[in-house]
Design a protein around this motif. Structure first.
Motif, short mmCIF file in Angstrom:
data_model
loop_
_atom_site.label_atom_id
_atom_site.label_comp_id
_atom_site.label_asym_id
_atom_site.label_seq_id
_atom_site.Cartn_x
_atom_site.Cartn_y
_atom_site.Cartn_z
N LEU A 176 0.86 -1.19 -0.01
CA LEU A 176 0.11 -0.02 0.12
C LEU A 176 0.66 1.38 0.17
CD1 LEU A 176 -3.22 -0.61 2.37
CD2 LEU A 176 -2.90 -0.08 0.05
N PRO A 177 1.73 1.25 0.98
CA PRO A 177 2.59 2.67 0.98
C PRO A 177 3.53 2.84 -0.46
CG PRO A 177 3.85 1.17 2.31
CD PRO A 177 2.17 0.54 2.06
N ILE A 178 3.71 1.73 -1.34
CA ILE A 178 4.34 1.80 -2.51
C ILE A 178 3.62 2.50 -3.33
CG2 ILE A 178 5.48 0.44 -4.22
CD1 ILE A 178 6.29 -1.40 -2.39
N VAL A 179 2.22 1.94 -3.50
CA VAL A 179 1.17 2.53 -4.43
C VAL A 179 1.03 4.02 -4.09
CG1 VAL A 179 -1.08 2.42 -5.39
CG2 VAL A 179 0.27 0.38 -4.82
N PHE A 180 0.86 4.45 -2.90
CA PHE A 180 0.46 5.75 -2.37
C PHE A 180 1.84 6.46 -2.84
CE2 PHE A 180 0.94 9.28 0.66
CZ PHE A 180 -0.35 9.60 0.65
N GLY A 181 3.04 5.87 -2.51
CA GLY A 181 4.19 6.63 -2.68
C GLY A 181 4.32 7.06 -4.09
N VAL A 182 4.33 6.24 -4.82
CA VAL A 182 4.22 6.42 -6.48
C VAL A 182 3.47 7.75 -6.92
CG1 VAL A 182 4.06 5.42 -8.78
CG2 VAL A 182 5.40 4.28 -6.94
N GLY A 183 2.09 7.34 -6.25
CA GLY A 183 1.15 8.57 -6.82
C GLY A 183 1.60 9.95 -6.37
N VAL A 188 4.67 15.30 -7.18
CA VAL A 188 5.87 16.05 -6.94
C VAL A 188 6.80 16.27 -7.92
CG1 VAL A 188 7.82 16.09 -5.47
CG2 VAL A 188 5.76 15.47 -4.51
N THR A 189 6.97 15.19 -8.87
CA THR A 189 7.72 15.38 -10.16
C THR A 189 6.97 16.32 -11.41
OG1 THR A 189 8.24 13.13 -10.01
CG2 THR A 189 8.64 13.98 -12.12
N ALA A 190 5.67 16.28 -11.14
CA ALA A 190 5.05 17.22 -11.99
C ALA A 190 5.18 18.71 -11.51
CB ALA A 190 3.49 16.84 -12.24
N LEU A 191 5.12 18.95 -10.43
CA LEU A 191 5.33 20.18 -9.87
C LEU A 191 6.86 20.57 -9.85
CD1 LEU A 191 3.34 20.06 -6.49
CD2 LEU A 191 2.56 21.28 -8.49
N ALA A 192 7.77 19.79 -9.82
CA ALA A 192 9.34 20.09 -9.68
C ALA A 192 9.64 20.41 -11.26
CB ALA A 192 10.14 18.93 -9.53
N THR A 193 8.81 20.12 -12.30
CA THR A 193 9.41 20.27 -13.62
C THR A 193 8.36 21.36 -14.39
OG1 THR A 193 7.94 18.61 -14.43
CG2 THR A 193 10.23 18.07 -14.01
N VAL A 194 7.20 21.80 -13.60
CA VAL A 194 6.25 22.87 -14.21
C VAL A 194 6.86 24.28 -14.25
CG1 VAL A 194 5.08 23.30 -12.02
CG2 VAL A 194 4.06 23.45 -14.42
N SER A 195 7.87 24.54 -13.39
CA SER A 195 8.57 25.86 -13.19
C SER A 195 9.64 26.11 -12.43
CB SER A 195 7.24 26.92 -12.85
OG SER A 195 7.85 27.98 -12.75
N VAL A 268 -1.87 9.81 -9.89
CA VAL A 268 -1.01 9.29 -11.20
C VAL A 268 -1.94 9.74 -12.60
CG1 VAL A 268 -0.28 7.57 -12.50
CG2 VAL A 268 -0.06 7.37 -10.13
N ALA A 269 -3.06 9.74 -12.49
CA ALA A 269 -3.84 10.12 -13.71
C ALA A 269 -3.96 11.45 -13.89
CB ALA A 269 -5.54 9.45 -13.63
N VAL A 270 -3.97 12.24 -12.73
CA VAL A 270 -3.88 13.69 -12.91
C VAL A 270 -2.81 14.31 -13.39
CG1 VAL A 270 -4.39 15.97 -11.65
CG2 VAL A 270 -6.17 14.03 -11.18
N PHE A 271 -1.58 13.67 -12.69
CA PHE A 271 -0.19 14.59 -12.84
C PHE A 271 0.54 13.64 -13.88
CE2 PHE A 271 -1.74 15.85 -8.45
CZ PHE A 271 -1.23 17.24 -8.91
N ILE A 272 0.11 12.60 -14.43
CA ILE A 272 1.01 11.90 -15.38
C ILE A 272 1.31 12.87 -16.54
CG2 ILE A 272 -0.71 10.58 -16.46
CD1 ILE A 272 1.46 8.29 -16.63
N VAL A 273 0.22 13.47 -17.23
CA VAL A 273 0.61 14.29 -18.35
C VAL A 273 1.34 15.43 -18.09
CG1 VAL A 273 -0.40 15.44 -20.22
CG2 VAL A 273 -1.47 13.27 -19.47
N PRO A 274 1.06 16.17 -16.89
CA PRO A 274 2.03 17.38 -16.75
C PRO A 274 3.38 16.88 -16.21
CG PRO A 274 -0.14 17.83 -15.68
CD PRO A 274 -0.13 16.25 -16.01
#
Length: 286
Positions: A176-183, A188-195, A268-274
């Motif tokens: 469970l924490p692995i699935v949660f952590g990947v999401g 965080v990756t999307a936020l880190a690369t957006v600006s 994952v679904a919301v942030f994968i494209v960003p």
């Protein structure tokens, strides 16, 4: 054979102990095999980097273990007396999730550093699968969360945590924490690369701190004001903690597990494209 030819053969002759592939055996950049191989290479690179970085180690392992001990010493007896059950079954899942989230913040800071140094751009020019950088990062995050979970569970076991529901429930608790952590890592990756100018650490740290003190692992939901109880009960950390508590101590499992999966796959679904667009932009403009 002429002397120049002899020199050429000496250069191209394989070195003993190494098995370098010939150039004509290179994997097609867009093939599934290339994605698997290149993603694992990227994941291995990140894991080695994190192991050698003191800040990441502290955020992922030392800080959560210290917090677990602090919660047990300061609040453990009070929570146990108020609820009638050992507080360790709530604080261990709580600390595992905290370790997963704060470790993702540290790795995202490292990602911004790789962008600033031009490392992402150099990787982008290599004949590698374009998705391997992001996929490899998610694989590395999953391995990191697993390592964090095992360390915290070991510390929790010394403080009284037990798997009362059997080995299958223990495996599910680790998953469970692995699935949660990947999401969470995808977000965080999307936020880190957006600006490049986005105050990533400040924004995510404040959000994590609020979630950390308003969840069902810190104190039971009934301890919060009535108007706040529905929010606390349904926030992502609370449902994950309830699921992990049910898998260890006992209690409802199906509903909190389903809600945890919805939150995790929803991130994952919301942030994968960003994240994909941001990762590519970071590699091309660094």
């Amino acid at each position: 054979m002429s002397e120049p030819t002899d020199r050429f053969m000496a250069v191209v002759r394989p070195v003993e102990g190494f098995n370098f592939p010939y150039p004509d055996k290179a994997l097609p950049e867009k093939s599934l095999n290339a994605l698997v191989v290149h993603s694992w290479i990227q994941a291995k690179r990140l894991l080695i980097t994190w192991m050698r970085d003191p800040s990441t180690t502290i955020q992922a392992l030392v800080y959560p273990a210290f917090m677990l001990l602090m919660f047990r010493v300061v609040l453990g007896d009070s929570i146990s007396a108020a609820t009638g059950q050992s507080s360790i079954f709530g604080t261990v899942p709580l600390i595992i999730l905290i370790g997963a989230m704060f470790g993702s913040i540290a790795s995202a800071v490292g990602l911004k550093g790789e962008q600033a140094s031009g490392l992402l751009s150099r990787f982008w020019t290599l004949p590698a699968h374009r998705a391997s950088g992001l996929v490899g990062r998610m694989i590395a995050e999953a391995v990191r969360v697993l390592a964090t979970s095992m360390v915290i569970l070991a510390a929790g076991y010394a403080l009284g945590f037990r798997f009362n529901q059997g080995p299958l429930a223990a495996v599910a608790l680790l998953a469970l924490p692995i699935v949660f952590g990947v999401g969470f890592a995808m977000m965080v990756t999307a936020l880190a690369t957006v600006s490049a100018n986005l105050p990533l650490v400040e924004i995510v740290s404040i959000s994590c701190t609020l979630l950390m003190f308003f969840n069902s692992g810190f104190v039971p939901v009934i301890a919060y004001p009535k108007w706040l109880q529905p929010i606390v009960a349904e926030q992502p950390m609370s449902v994950a903690i309830d699921a992990m508590k049910g898998l260890s101590l006992g209690g409802p499992v199906a509903e909190p597990v389903i809600k945890t999966l919805i939150w995790s796959f929803g991130m994952v679904a919301v942030f994968i494209v960003p994240a994909i667009k941001g990762f590519r932009r970071a590699a091309e403009t660094a």
